[in-house]
Each structure stands twice: as structure tokens, then as C-alpha cells.
Design an enzyme around this catalytic site. Structure first.
Site, mmCIF file in Angstrom:
data_model
loop_
_atom_site.group_PDB
_atom_site.id
_atom_site.type_symbol
_atom_site.label_atom_id
_atom_site.label_comp_id
_atom_site.label_asym_id
_atom_site.label_seq_id
_atom_site.Cartn_x
_atom_site.Cartn_y
_atom_site.Cartn_z
ATOM 1 N N GLU A 269 -2.565 23.211 -20.854
ATOM 2 C CA GLU A 269 -3.702 23.629 -20.027
ATOM 3 C C GLU A 269 -3.842 25.151 -20.032
ATOM 4 O OE1 GLU A 269 -6.031 21.982 -18.627
ATOM 5 O OE2 GLU A 269 -5.297 19.932 -18.836
ATOM 6 N N GLU B 287 -7.124 27.427 -21.361
ATOM 7 C CA GLU B 287 -7.897 28.322 -20.505
ATOM 8 C C GLU B 287 -7.788 29.782 -20.928
ATOM 9 O OE1 GLU B 287 -9.922 27.233 -18.450
ATOM 10 O OE2 GLU B 287 -9.289 25.174 -18.142
ATOM 11 N N GLY C 265 -6.556 23.443 -14.564
ATOM 12 C CA GLY C 265 -5.600 22.334 -14.611
ATOM 13 C C GLY C 265 -6.274 21.127 -15.215
ATOM 14 N N GLU D 38 -16.972 27.578 -16.560
ATOM 15 C CA GLU D 38 -16.894 29.025 -16.467
ATOM 16 C C GLU D 38 -15.490 29.371 -15.990
ATOM 17 O OE1 GLU D 38 -19.221 32.487 -13.891
ATOM 18 O OE2 GLU D 38 -19.735 30.370 -13.677
#
Lengths: 226, 226
Positions: B59, B63, B43, B113
Site C-alpha cells: 500500500e 501511494e 490503506g 487524490e
DNA sequence: CGAATAGTGTCTATTAGACATTATTTT
DNA sequence: AAAATAATGTCTAATAGACACTATTCG
């Protein structure tokens, strides 16, 4: 990486009640800009240190005098389009509130006037901001949750009769239900209704009184027509 | 009347996928304070002029590389407890995202990560902020919506077989379903599944391929065990 | 008693769930 | 042919919906 942008946060309330054999929503006439004199959902800014449920309960109390113990309030959705408020970035967390037998509303701090309005008369009025959309979402949530939850009881004083509960379903859904099948259904699901042992007599045979039971959910659900 | 308090607004994502015969959630290890090195939901801050769905889609793309056309994203709920973020007043609008067959995740801007984690292994890890609660709400939303919606298809590549869809239900719900009754159910509801006319052969009789149909809803629903 | 409303019973069509059977492929 | 998976069919129990009937009050 971009910078976070500060926003102002409000709570708005879709307050529904069954009054005069009709599903009604509480609207306020705005006393201040923007949208001064327009009808709007009650609501206001979230205050410093205040959690969202607290803010919703506070606004509800200001508009209706109801304390949170007597009302069902749940979060509905959050509306945050950048242009939804001409003052700048204002994001609102809308809540759905279901109240029973409210008295006349009282005007709140920035509300010049408050009124209960049958929901089917709302499309005629121009609501402030994106409140028409929020109201539509709130009504649909209430209709959907009646199917599988004990939400209907929140629209009634306690205790209530099965016929009163059925009338709530009929009014919210806008369709008629068979009194006998409805009775068998709601009394047959364990824990959904709690008999008080008392009865109330209006006309005809006395009706048994119930309160909402511990189950909270109605499984299998009552289904509306599709 | 009190003054409005400015808040910072984030979107957080409960990204679910069925991978390795397991329901998994995408977690990131935070690269910055607060909760540096802790696992968290992906987020980030809502940017200037950005609508909530846009922020969630951005977002998600950062990711996972998924563009919004291939993913189901819906708003989940908003979490705004005054103390939920030690930096100050940060309110998050959580979203639920369902993705199919994701590749390996790639770390985003402030995520050192990223990893897919089976949801039943999450209680062991301490998630940042109130993310454990948000994750629980997201999983329950996904489970509930499988009952009456075509959401399961969002967890599959398109087209898919009935057996693949059934496996999604079994994995998300954690219970086994009768293949024959499931087949009859999902193919019997008009508009729920759209046959492509193609088949796919793995082992045994070729399976018909389907895409999600126009209905979107499954009425009457498939019910899980209670 | 009759009117009115509450509540139960009964019948039927539909659906869910258990499980047998047939169909079509690969090896 | 045997194994594997897909798809359809069959039976039964449970449920929904339509509607008859009984119960308990008031006037």
C-alpha cells in the site's frame, strides 16, 4: 484491483503473573485440532459484534475468572502470517494481561487443561501456532513498560508495600535492585504511589501501604541494566 | 460455544514526513463509498496469502512510490470496533511509516487524490472512519520513539548532519533543543550515529555527515519536556 | 536485647542543561 | 573582516548508585 479476502479473527492472551517468586504465564493445553494436546496461549475467536477489548476481557474471564476491573489488559500486536494457522486465514490480535495473585486456573471451553508455567521453562515446550513468538513479545513489553509506567502495581494486590513492588521488578527483570535507592525513587516521584496511611507488619518494622497513584507514568524512569 | 465471525482485514498507514519545516501526514481523498470524497489515511484490503508487513509495504508503494528498503514501517495497533465501518465487520491493522523527502504523492487505485497535510491542520478536517484516532496514536508513537530510538534518521535522507537530525526532533516534538547539548548527546552515545568521514557545506563551517549507526537505541534517551 | 525489615541520610560519579568559546567555511 | 554555522569546552544543578545509619517491630 484485487478482492478483499475474509479472515477469521482471534484474540490471544499473554497472561503474566508473579507467583511463587517467579514470573509465570498462563498456558492452556488445547483440546481440539489444530495442535490438539499442545500448550498454547489462552484465546479464542472474536464473536459477532464484539469489540477487541471486550473479546480479550471475555477470554480472560473464561480462563481465570478475573473480571476486567481487577486486571490490566492492553493490546500487544497483531499476527497475521498467511500460514500461521493450518485451518486457513486466521489473524490474531494478541493482548498482554497482568494479573495479581490468581488462584488455580480453570479450564475454559476449548481448553482441556490450564496451568501457570514459569516463563523460563517455556522454551522447553513446543507452543501451538506462533505463540512462542507472541509470548516473547509480551514478556519484552512487560519488561520495557515497568521502566516508565505503574504497570508493576497490576501484578500486585492492592494495597502493597514498596518491598513487594521492588520484588516484582526484580522478578520480571531478573536482576536485583538496591532496596534503599528503589524506595527513594518510587516514593519520590509525585503521583506514582498513593500512600494509604495504613501499615502492614510481617517481620520487622511495619511497612507503609500504597496503591498505584494517579500519575501512571514514572518520570524519569527506572532503568534496567543493559 | 459461539461461532467465529469472518471479518475483512485492511491495513491503514500513518505516513509521516518532515516537509517544509513541518511534520506532515499523507492523506488521500477517498474515491469510493463509504466516506466518498472524505480525507482518509491511505490503506486497503489485505490480499489473499499476503502477510501484514507485505500488505503495508504494498500500500505504501502504491501511494508514494517508496520501496520498503528506504522506509521505516512498523505495526502500530489494530482497530476492530464492530461499528467502525458501515460496510460491516472490517478490522484494520494500522501501521506507522516514516519516509524521507517524498516527492509529490500519486493517487492510488481507490484514491482519487493524495496530499501531504501538516498534522496540526488535520483536526479541521473530518477524516473517514476512526482515522483521526489512528493518526493521533501514530503521531504519539513517533514522538515517543524519538526519545530512545534511531527513528529520527528514517525521516531524513542518508547521510545527514547533526543539525538536520536536531531539526527533525524539534519539528516532531514541537519544542526547541539546544544545538550544543544535542550534538554532544547524539554523538556521545556509541553506535547511535556512524560518521561517514565526509562533510557537507551549506553556509559556515562544514558539517560532518552521519548515517544511522548499528545501535538503533539511544541509551540513555533524550527526553522531551513533560 | 538481638534479629529482621523499613525507611532516611550521605557521599560520589555521572548526566542534563545553560552558556562561552573556538573552528571552518562563504561573501 | 564579517557573518554564519559547526563543534568543543566549562560550569552548575540534578540524578543515580553505593552504602551507612536510624526506626520500629517480633521473639
Amino acid at each position: 484491483m484485487s478482492e478483499p479476502v475474509p479472515v477469521l479473527l482471534t484474540v490471544d492472551l499473554v497472561v503474566l503473573s508473579v507467583r511463587a517468586d517467579d514470573l509465570q504465564v498462563l498456558l492452556v493445553r488445547r483440546g481440539i485440532e489444530p495442535y490438539a494436546d499442545a500448550w498454547a496461549l489462552p484465546g479464542g475467536f472474536v464473536l459477532d459484534g464484539e469489540d477487541l477489548p471486550d473479546a480479550a476481557a471475555r477470554e480472560l474471564a473464561e480462563e481465570t475468572g478475573f473480571d476486567r476491573a481487577r486486571v490490566h489488559v492492553e493490546q500487544l500486536a497483531t499476527y497475521g502470517a498467511a500460514t500461521r494457522d493450518p485451518r486457513g486465514r486466521v489473524v490474531t490480535v494478541a493482548h498482554l494481561a497482568l494479573v495479581s495473585d490468581p488462584g488455580e486456573p480453570r479450564g475454559g471451553s476449548d481448553a482441556a487443561e490450564a496451568a501457570w508455567v514459569p516463563v523460563r521453562e517455556v522454551p522447553g515446550r513446543e507452543l501451538a501456532f506462533d505463540h512462542e513468538r507472541i509470548l516473547a513479545d509480551g514478556i519484552e513489553r512487560a519488561r520495557a513498560k515497568l521502566e516508565y509506567s505503574a504497570l508493576g502495581a497490576a501484578l500486585l494486590g492492592s494495597p502493597f508495600t514498596v518491598a513487594e513492588l521492588r520484588r516484582v521488578y526484580e522478578i520480571v527483570w531478573g536482576e536485583s535492585l538496591d532496596p534503599r535507592n528503589f524506595h527513594r525513587k518510587v516514593t519520590g516521584v509525585a503521583g506514582f504511589l498513593e500512600p494509604t496511611g495504613e501499615t502492614r507488619t510481617e517481620r520487622g518494622r511495619p511497612a507503609a501501604l500504597f496503591t498505584a497513584g494517579p500519575a501512571g507514568v514514572l518520570h524519569p524512569p527506572i532503568t534496567r541494566q543493559r
